[in-house]
Write an enzyme that holds these catalytic residues in place. Structure first.
Site, PDB file in Angstrom:
ATOM      1  N   PHE A 130       0.106 -19.718 -62.845  1.00 42.21           N
ATOM      2  CA  PHE A 130      -0.970 -20.349 -63.465  1.00 42.21           C
ATOM      3  C   PHE A 130      -2.568 -19.495 -63.227  1.00 42.21           C
ATOM      4  O   PHE A 130      -2.839 -18.967 -62.101  1.00 42.21           O
ATOM      5  CB  PHE A 130      -1.380 -21.645 -62.235  1.00 42.21           C
ATOM      6  N   ASP A 199       2.167 -20.005 -53.573  1.00 43.45           N
ATOM      7  CA  ASP A 199       1.350 -21.156 -54.008  1.00 43.45           C
ATOM      8  C   ASP A 199       2.358 -22.373 -54.418  1.00 43.45           C
ATOM      9  O   ASP A 199       3.333 -22.103 -55.007  1.00 43.45           O
ATOM     10  CB  ASP A 199       0.641 -20.966 -55.294  1.00 43.45           C
TER      11      ASP A 199
HETATM   12  C1  LIG Z   1      -2.745 -27.155 -60.333  1.00 41.91           C
HETATM   13  C2  LIG Z   1      -2.634 -25.648 -59.870  1.00 41.91           C
HETATM   14  C3  LIG Z   1      -3.960 -25.107 -59.160  1.00 41.91           C
HETATM   15  C4  LIG Z   1      -5.085 -25.870 -59.228  1.00 41.91           C
HETATM   16  O1  LIG Z   1      -6.437 -25.192 -58.471  1.00 41.91           O
HETATM   17  P1  LIG Z   1      -7.611 -25.800 -58.477  1.00 41.91           P
HETATM   18  O2  LIG Z   1      -8.269 -24.854 -57.655  1.00 41.91           O
HETATM   19  O3  LIG Z   1      -7.150 -27.337 -57.793  1.00 41.91           O
HETATM   20  O4  LIG Z   1      -8.086 -26.329 -59.913  1.00 41.91           O
HETATM   21  C5  LIG Z   1      -3.801 -23.858 -58.475  1.00 41.91           C
HETATM   22  N1  LIG Z   1      -2.858 -23.064 -58.835  1.00 41.91           N
HETATM   23  C6  LIG Z   1      -1.603 -23.484 -59.227  1.00 41.91           C
HETATM   24  C7  LIG Z   1      -0.277 -22.832 -59.356  1.00 41.91           C
HETATM   25  C8  LIG Z   1      -1.524 -25.004 -59.855  1.00 41.91           C
HETATM   26  O5  LIG Z   1      -0.568 -25.380 -60.431  1.00 41.91           O
END
Ligand SMILES: *Cc1c(COP(=O)(O)O)cnc(C)c1O
Length: 424
Positions: A130, A199
């Protein structure tokens, strides 16, 4: 599952079926997007209203103590910990996933630097991770003289060498639904002297996670996806006790050294002194209303514990995704869709991603117009999340039937389905 009747029969036998009543789902909607924004729990509006009306309205500032506001990040952190194989006092509900990643990746780099090997300066991640994770890592690499190396999944195995500082991966990939072997990759990272940071945005509350069992060093995750905390809900972070001890011993800080991470915030000392344990990863005043909603969301998952918990949820989720894949291949054949999510159960998260060279965005829009909500991920990806707490087998059946009709009728080609909105 070859008929709609079969789907209804599976629902009738589903041991988790009753958990759906915890949610306030709109009529006529098949929601396959709980991996992006979880559904509103039925108890949230009244719980948040009470927090506003009674705790804020009547309790006023006294509620920091009397309503336990000050302990929310740890109390909810401990509840999340039960979903990810963490012990008490190891998880904190706070900030966004991006900010939490900044804090824990900084701490990981500080630990590596304290190790004294100037060759160990590479952060490895997946090119299709992401993007926010990659952006945060890119910034930290620039600040601290590390290199961020982006690789394909099949290249990860070649990265375990003396230059590796941190292996930073997302457990379940948002674009493919592919799930990594957390324990094996963490072991390989440790084997070459590196740290492992995971993550859990697409795994916490969706698939069983065992952070302590896998011997992970750091983890972060999201509150508004499978944890049902609501839009912009705080995320969470987790740190292995040995890394917390190491930071204490070597005098290492996380960089966002705000007063809520201070050992004694209400002494108002001009100098920072990190709190003991996970609390040192706090920064500023906790978002009480957001945390209140998040707690209700997390409770909807803990309600599955007496029914088999995440193991039972995983069984259902694998069945849902398996039926979806099989039905799409059977009923939507010849329409240019390809399944890009692994069929091997151990490699699949709780979502299914389809790719189509042309029209992926418009097909998703046409489905949404029919009440089947999934999402589009650029450039060609149709993504469907299957949250076992409230998705039924009949929803899988009906969703595939809608998809078949959208493709066969060609209705997705209508102009109205091609207008791109700001959020996809
Ligand atoms: C949804 C997601 C995020 C979201 O990050 P925010 O700081 O809440 O916008 C981060 N990393 C991954 C892998 C995600 O799927």
């Amino acid at each position: 599952m070859t008929t709609r009747q079969d789907a209804l029969a599976l629902d009738a036998r589903d041991p988790l079926a009753a958990l759906r009543t915890q949610f306030s789902l709109p009529e006529g909607v098949i929601y396959l997007d709980g991996n992006s924004l979880g559904v509103l729990p039925a108890a949230t509006p009244e719980r948040v209203a009470a927090a506003v009306r009674d705790e804020w309205g009547t309790g006023l500032i006294r509620s920091w103590n009397s309503a336990g506001w000050v302990d929310l990040p740890q109390r909810i952190g401990d509840k999340i910990g039960r979903l990810i194989g963490a012990g008490p006092g190891q998880t904190l509900a706070a900030d966004s996933t991006s900010v939490n990643l900044f804090k824990v990746l900084s701490a990981a780099l500080a630990i590596v630097q304290a190790g004294g090997d100037p060759q160990r300066r590479v952060i490895v991640s997946e090119r299709s991770n992401f993007p926010t994770d990659l952006y945060i890592a890119e910034s930290l690499a620039r600040q601290h003289g590390f290199t961020l190396r982006l690789v394909e999944p099949d290249e990860i195995a070649a990265q375990f060498e003396g230059t590796l500082a941190v292996l930073m991966l997302t457990h379940v990939n948002y674009r493919t639904g592919r799930m990594h072997d957390m324990a094996a990759l963490t072991r390989a990272a440790h084997g070459c002297g590196a740290l492992a940071l995971w993550d859990l945005a697409h795994s916490a509350g969706a698939v069983p996670v065992d952070l302590i069992g896998a011997d992970v060093d750091f983890a972060v995750g999201c509150g508004y996806k499978y944890l049902n905390g609501g839009p912009g809900a705080p995320g969470f972070l987790w740190v292995h006790p040995r890394q917390l001890e190491r930071m204490e011993r070597d005098g290492l800080w996380q960089p966002l050294s705000g007063w809520f991470g201070h050992a004694a915030p209400f002494e108002f000392s001009p100098h920072y002194r990190p709190a003991a344990g996970i609390v040192r990863f706090s920064c500023g005043t906790p978002p009480v209303l957001g945390l209140t909603a998040l707690e209700v969301g997390v409770d909807t998952l803990l309600a599955a514990e007496p029914l088999g918990g995440l193991a039972a949820m995983r069984r259902k989720s694998l069945a849902l995704t398996c039926h979806f894949i099989t039905l799409v291949e059977k009923h939507c054949a010849g329409h240019g869709l390809s399944v890009i999510t692994p069929r091997t159960e151990g490699e699949r998260g709780s979502q299914v991603n389809l790719a189509r060279e042309e029209g992926a965005y418009a097909i998703v829009q046409a489905l949404i117009a029919r009440g089947v909500i999934g999402d589009f991920r650029a450039p060609d990806n149709l993504r469907f999340g299957f949250t076992p707490l409230y998705t039924r087998f009949v929803d899988v059946w009906d969703a595939v039937e809608h998809l078949r009709q959208v493709l066969e009728s060609g209705e997705w080609q209508e102009a109205r389905f091609h207008q791109k909105a700001a959020v996809t």
